[in-house]
Design a protein around this motif. Structure first.
Motif, PDB file in Angstrom:
ATOM      1  N   GLU A   1      13.627  -8.732 -23.439  1.00  0.00           N
ATOM      2  CA  GLU A   1      13.227  -8.392 -22.068  1.00  0.00           C
ATOM      3  C   GLU A   1      13.960  -9.229 -21.022  1.00  0.00           C
ATOM      4  O   GLU A   1      13.881  -8.921 -19.824  1.00  0.00           O
ATOM      5  CB  GLU A   1      11.714  -8.588 -21.897  1.00  0.00           C
ATOM      6  CG  GLU A   1      10.869  -7.573 -22.645  1.00  0.00           C
ATOM      7  CD  GLU A   1      10.653  -7.920 -24.109  1.00  0.00           C
ATOM      8  OE1 GLU A   1       9.963  -7.173 -24.815  1.00  0.00           O
ATOM      9  OE2 GLU A   1      11.189  -8.957 -24.555  1.00  0.00           O
TER      10      GLU A   1
ATOM     11  N   LYS B   1      22.066   0.539 -11.958  1.00  0.00           N
ATOM     12  CA  LYS B   1      20.813   0.389 -12.687  1.00  0.00           C
ATOM     13  C   LYS B   1      20.420  -1.080 -12.751  1.00  0.00           C
ATOM     14  O   LYS B   1      21.257  -1.950 -12.922  1.00  0.00           O
ATOM     15  CB  LYS B   1      20.949   0.958 -14.106  1.00  0.00           C
ATOM     16  CG  LYS B   1      21.212   2.459 -14.154  1.00  0.00           C
ATOM     17  CD  LYS B   1      21.304   2.945 -15.590  1.00  0.00           C
ATOM     18  CE  LYS B   1      21.561   4.438 -15.661  1.00  0.00           C
ATOM     19  NZ  LYS B   1      21.663   4.926 -17.060  1.00  0.00           N
ATOM     20  N   LYS B   2      19.139  -1.311 -12.590  1.00  0.00           N
ATOM     21  CA  LYS B   2      18.658  -2.680 -12.596  1.00  0.00           C
ATOM     22  C   LYS B   2      17.321  -2.730 -13.311  1.00  0.00           C
ATOM     23  O   LYS B   2      16.462  -1.869 -13.097  1.00  0.00           O
ATOM     24  CB  LYS B   2      18.495  -3.203 -11.160  1.00  0.00           C
ATOM     25  CG  LYS B   2      18.090  -4.659 -11.065  1.00  0.00           C
ATOM     26  CD  LYS B   2      17.979  -5.089  -9.607  1.00  0.00           C
ATOM     27  CE  LYS B   2      17.561  -6.545  -9.506  1.00  0.00           C
ATOM     28  NZ  LYS B   2      17.419  -6.977  -8.090  1.00  0.00           N
ATOM     29  N   LYS B   3      17.150  -3.737 -14.177  1.00  0.00           N
ATOM     30  CA  LYS B   3      15.897  -3.868 -14.899  1.00  0.00           C
ATOM     31  C   LYS B   3      14.783  -4.270 -13.935  1.00  0.00           C
ATOM     32  O   LYS B   3      14.990  -5.065 -13.020  1.00  0.00           O
ATOM     33  CB  LYS B   3      16.030  -4.912 -16.017  1.00  0.00           C
ATOM     34  CG  LYS B   3      16.926  -4.466 -17.155  1.00  0.00           C
ATOM     35  CD  LYS B   3      16.875  -5.451 -18.322  1.00  0.00           C
ATOM     36  CE  LYS B   3      17.704  -4.948 -19.490  1.00  0.00           C
ATOM     37  NZ  LYS B   3      17.642  -5.859 -20.645  1.00  0.00           N
ATOM     38  N   ASN B   4      13.644  -3.692 -14.175  1.00  0.00           N
ATOM     39  CA  ASN B   4      12.491  -3.978 -13.324  1.00  0.00           C
ATOM     40  C   ASN B   4      11.823  -5.264 -13.791  1.00  0.00           C
ATOM     41  O   ASN B   4      10.814  -5.247 -14.498  1.00  0.00           O
ATOM     42  CB  ASN B   4      11.508  -2.800 -13.359  1.00  0.00           C
ATOM     43  CG  ASN B   4      10.376  -2.975 -12.371  1.00  0.00           C
ATOM     44  OD1 ASN B   4      10.482  -3.753 -11.418  1.00  0.00           O
ATOM     45  ND2 ASN B   4       9.286  -2.260 -12.594  1.00  0.00           N
TER      46      ASN B   4
ATOM     47  N   PRO C   1      10.183  -8.888 -12.507  1.00  0.00           N
ATOM     48  CA  PRO C   1       9.745  -9.683 -11.354  1.00  0.00           C
ATOM     49  C   PRO C   1      10.584 -10.945 -11.220  1.00  0.00           C
ATOM     50  O   PRO C   1      11.012 -11.536 -12.202  1.00  0.00           O
ATOM     51  CB  PRO C   1       8.285 -10.024 -11.692  1.00  0.00           C
ATOM     52  CG  PRO C   1       7.883  -9.027 -12.723  1.00  0.00           C
ATOM     53  CD  PRO C   1       9.116  -8.694 -13.489  1.00  0.00           C
ATOM     54  N   ASN C   2      10.810 -11.339  -9.991  1.00  0.00           N
ATOM     55  CA  ASN C   2      11.645 -12.517  -9.740  1.00  0.00           C
ATOM     56  C   ASN C   2      11.008 -13.337  -8.633  1.00  0.00           C
ATOM     57  O   ASN C   2      10.931 -12.903  -7.485  1.00  0.00           O
ATOM     58  CB  ASN C   2      13.063 -12.093  -9.337  1.00  0.00           C
ATOM     59  CG  ASN C   2      14.004 -13.278  -9.208  1.00  0.00           C
ATOM     60  OD1 ASN C   2      13.635 -14.410  -9.524  1.00  0.00           O
ATOM     61  ND2 ASN C   2      15.206 -13.035  -8.747  1.00  0.00           N
TER      62      ASN C   2
END
Length: 501
Positions: free
Chosen positions: A67, A308-311, A313-314
């Protein structure tokens, strides 16, 4: 020209070979102002207050390779750990599975401990800490490797690499927990989130027995929300054992796990086995296949180019205070090791100014504080304006008209005010006279006594016929003056003694 390109390619290969591990200090990252003591952002501190968690409370970290996520957990007042921050892992090397030997470019998996001595504030990769590989379990299998880190610079050759903005906060979490009295914190590195679905999906891997052992510790944390007590015996991890002597390769002592915890784990595992059976019917043994690091990163680069970008949290959203300052390898724009290396070489020739990172949330908090201060100053200015109004300057063209001060009205509602009443003062009266000079002020006449004597003589003259008498206090209508007349007070008459009233 071809020879030149081949030479440059060989030089790059040699350079990357020399930088194959995190052990060599080759990245000279430009220092950020006060990076070691940089506080947590205002937004994060506010989040901790809402959770009733102190900034100096103990922490624990979890890593999930597949992940690409790192989690920060902190203990609350009940010593239960709560998830407070999540950061995307910028880069990790190798494939799923444990690290076995020096130079295999594998990021470790397992349960590790980080003490204050493992923190590196002077890291060439911005900030870093050693995760403690190899531990007792790794040494029991004769595994080798050193300086396996969590660090910044967004590049990895066996380490877990974060963006500098993320590692700045992670370092602050660890620093504050040590100052709060925590001796060491636990870091749990997993290949993926160990759910029934993921375990069924990866059950054909050669590392599946090892992952089943890791899952026991994963489950204990999910049940208790407390880091498990970790020991090693018979070359496997054991958790929450309260007694006995442990040897990594020796026989395990009798199980001393508390009965209440065993019962909770048995109930949890029963639910898991049911879900695992359902997931195994969905995933076949060949539905998942691990891919090489090169192919995995190539796929990630392709997805980035396609938008495309992974969801993920940051909690590390940072900006530059000085937007005119040059970007450095400590910025989040560095997405690969080669890019970081190229920027370092550029910095060696032209040193940029130091740059301090401040979170977006902190900038917003500062703006709100400035707005609140401005509104308070405006409120005070208005209040002072109501208390003391400015006095206008007199007009030099027109004279200033000053009104006579009116006496303050007396409150006559009191009974005792009857005795304090004063008779109303009558306005000054003017005696009617046929002589116009009599209406003039006294100062305007030349000889007022002489004129009075002349008028008295005229009144006694016999040539003037006397007027008929009128009742006392009354005047004829033809002779009624415009102003009231002043009459001399009548002499007081003495009453007989019997007329007392």
């Amino acid at each position: 020209m071809v020879a030149k390109r081949i030479g440059m390619g060989l030089a790059m290969v040699l350079a990357l070979g020399a930088l194959a591990g995190c052990t060599q200090d080759t990245l000279e990252i430009v220092a950020v102002n006060n990076r070691v003591e940089h506080p947590l952002p205002a937004k994060m501190q506010q989040k901790l207050r809402k959770l009733n968690i102190s900034t100096s409370s103990p922490i624990m970290m979890r890593i999930f390779k597949e992940e690409e996520v790192m989690e920060i957990w902190k203990a609350d007042v009940n010593n239960r750990y709560q998830l407070v921050a999540t950061y995307p892992i910028c880069a990790w090397s190798g494939q799923l599975g444990p690290k076995k030997k020096e130079g295999d470019r594998q990021a470790p998996e397992g349960f590790y401990t980080v003490a204050p001595g493992q923190m590196n504030p002077n890291s060439s990769y911005y900030l870093s800490f050693n995760i403690g590989y190899p531990n007792k379990y790794d040494r029991a299998y004769g595994r080798s490797g050193s300086n396996l880190m969590v660090h910044g610079a967004c590049s990895s050759s066996g380490c877990y690499s974060m963006s500098d903005a993320a590692v700045l906060q992670i370092y602050a979490f660890a620093r504050d927990s040590f100052r709060g009295g925590q001796k060491a914190f636990q870091i749990q590195a997993f290949p993926f989130r160990m759910t029934a679905d993921n375990m069924a999906k990866h059950r054909s891997s050669e590392h599946f027995p090892f992952w089943q052992n890791l899952k026991t510790g994963y489950d204990y944390f999910e049940i208790t929300k407390r880091p498990p007590e970790v020991e090693v015996c018979e070359k496997k991890y054991v958790f929450n054992q309260t007694g006995g002597r442990f040897s990594a390769a020796g026989k395990c002592p009798a199980d001393s796990t508390p009965q209440a915890l065993l019962s909770a784990y048995a109930s949890y595992d029963k639910t898991y086995q049911t879900e695992f059976a359902k997931a195994s019917a969905k995933w076949g043994p060949n539905d998942w296949k691990d891919v090489a690091e090169f192919d995995r990163k190539a796929q990630e680069r392709l997805e980035r180019r396609m938008g495309k970008k992974k969801n993920i949290p940051n909690d590390a959203e940072y900006v530059l205070v000085d937007p005119s300052a040059k970007l450095t390898p400590t910025s989040d724009t560095v997405t690969s090791y080669s890019a970081a290396y190229a920027k370092v070489e550029a910095i060696k020739n032209n040193e940029p100014p130091k740059v301090e990172y401040i979170s977006v949330a902190e900038l917003e908090a500062r703006k709100k504080a400035a707005d609140a201060k401005r509104k308070e100053e405006e409120r005070l200015a208005k209040a002072q304006g109501r208390v003391k109004a400015p006095i206008p300057e007199p007009n030099p063209i027109k004279p200033v008209m000053q009104a006579a001060a009116q006496p303050a009205a007396q409150d006559d509602t009191s009974v005792w005010s009857f005795f304090r009443r004063k008779p109303p003062q009558s306005a000054p009266t003017q005696q009617a006279s046929a002589d116009p000079a009599a209406a003039m002020p006294q100062a305007a006449t030349a000889s007022a006594p002489a004129e009075k004597a002349a008028r008295a003589a005229t009144a006694k003259s016999p040539a003037v016929a006397p007027k008929p008498a009128t009742p006392a206090g009354q005047l004829a209508s033809a002779e009624q003056p415009t102003a009231p007349l002043q009459t001399a007070p009548a002499p007081e008459q003495k009453k007989p003694f019997w007329k007392v009233w």
